[in-house]
Design a protein around this motif. Sequence first.
Motif, PDB file in Angstrom:
ATOM      1  N   TYR A   1     -29.713  28.212  37.638  1.00 49.88           N
ATOM      2  CA  TYR A   1     -28.324  28.049  38.068  1.00 49.88           C
ATOM      3  C   TYR A   1     -27.898  29.233  38.942  1.00 49.88           C
ATOM      4  CZ  TYR A   1     -23.256  27.286  37.693  1.00 49.88           C
ATOM      5  OH  TYR A   1     -21.927  27.074  37.967  1.00 49.88           O
TER       6      TYR A   1
ATOM      7  N   GLU B   1     -27.694  27.633  42.595  1.00 52.19           N
ATOM      8  CA  GLU B   1     -26.296  27.250  42.804  1.00 52.19           C
ATOM      9  C   GLU B   1     -25.447  28.414  43.281  1.00 52.19           C
ATOM     10  OE1 GLU B   1     -23.161  24.787  43.230  1.00 52.19           O
ATOM     11  OE2 GLU B   1     -25.097  24.086  42.478  1.00 52.19           O
TER      12      GLU B   1
ATOM     13  N   TYR C   1     -28.702  16.764  37.327  1.00 53.48           N
ATOM     14  CA  TYR C   1     -28.884  17.281  38.692  1.00 53.48           C
ATOM     15  C   TYR C   1     -29.439  16.191  39.613  1.00 53.48           C
ATOM     16  CZ  TYR C   1     -30.542  19.897  42.680  1.00 53.48           C
ATOM     17  OH  TYR C   1     -30.773  20.332  43.948  1.00 53.48           O
TER      18      TYR C   1
ATOM     19  N   TYR D   1     -25.892  21.534  40.483  1.00 57.00           N
ATOM     20  CA  TYR D   1     -26.229  22.339  39.307  1.00 57.00           C
ATOM     21  C   TYR D   1     -24.988  22.645  38.477  1.00 57.00           C
ATOM     22  CZ  TYR D   1     -31.056  23.125  40.727  1.00 57.00           C
ATOM     23  OH  TYR D   1     -32.389  22.952  41.038  1.00 57.00           O
TER      24      TYR D   1
END
Length: 448
Positions: free
Chosen positions: A279, A283, A404, A410
Amino acid sequence: MGTDTVRTEASDDAAGRRREQRGWYFYDWACSVYSTSVLTVFLGPYLTSVAEEAADAGGYVHPLGIPVRAGSFFAYSVSLSVIVAVLVMPLVGAAADRTGRKKPLLAAAAYVGAAATTGMFFLSGDRYLLGGVLLVVANAAQSVAMMLYNSYLPQIAPPEERDAVSSRGWAFGYAAGSLVLVVNLALYLAHDSFGVSESTAVRICLASAGLWWGGFALVPLLRLRDRPSAAREATAPGLRQLAATIRDMRRHPLTLAFLLAYLVYNDGIQTVITQASVYGSEELGLGQSTLIGAVLLVQLLAVAGALTMGRLARRYGAKRTILGSLVAWTLTLAAGYFLPAGAPVGFFVLAAAIGLVLGGSQALSRSLFSHLVPPGKEAEYFSAYELSDRGMSWLGPLLFGLTYQLTGSYRDAIISLVAFFVLGFLLLARVPLRRAIEAAGNPVPERI
């Protein structure tokens, strides 16, 4: 005169118990370095690079003639180690309860795991298959050893001490993981200054975890003692023994109810641990140094978190404290959903929140389960607990991946994990713990 004798014996018993507890803490100190430095940080990327070195033009390696994409080899090896542990843990747990001789079994598992980890020093060039074998052996041995280690808790701590003792054990483990990881990262990041290549630095880090594990495992092995067992049932082969253990647990449905709640919320915990770095990098666009720093922060704060939650459990009871931690996990994920990209400060705050609840959630779950185990079945029941901890945590990653895949976000994937903490909260809140402890044949602590 008689009263003085009784007091002296009670004092000797307390001193002996404290000595065993201090020795018990040191197994967490010994083996947690493997989990932190080897599994979490170094082995995955390194073994993947070794497999890629050995791969054919299509990017595949061929263990036992089976085509496997090099990038998947580490994950498949971890999965195989779980299957081996599933077969071995119930067998060893039942044998430990039947014979009462846990310590030789703990020694065997610990030193097999430590030797395999130390042997990772020879993982160079294209020796991916050696790396896979050593990983399977080390990881399965770690699972077996942790099951035996956990099963000592009901024997070395009376009910009113278990939350604190379990929390200190987790704190010792996180402290050791932090200490060795700092040293390993110093070697890895400054390997040129030490006159070694990056590959050699990684291999030294891997081997050092095995040497640390084997060296400090001597402390619990010297201080823990075996106790005679009342159980005399024959031990069946692995899967049959696991089935027998589950059948026996069905006679204690409230123990199973707690185990189900633990399986659910622990799945969420394990998924956050494994997917937080994905993450952060994918992201939030954070660099490797930020992610490594966050891992260290989690390790350091988990020490304080475990000890603090142990104290909270003495005041409010373990169940309420765990329920509170599940609320904290939920709020942490909600905050993570709104983190702006490219903001390392926010990610460090998120890591700090995870660290503060991580150790305590796990430590108190272990101590709470120890009250629900029928006397004489400690190792056998903790094999089922360990399987819940290590072998069943697949739903969380599956939900994360599916979310996802369906949304391409994410953020949606990380917030989907809230379901595990909410459901775990509801399941745990419904377990009547006092009745469950009485049904298992154990004394009920004043606060639970």
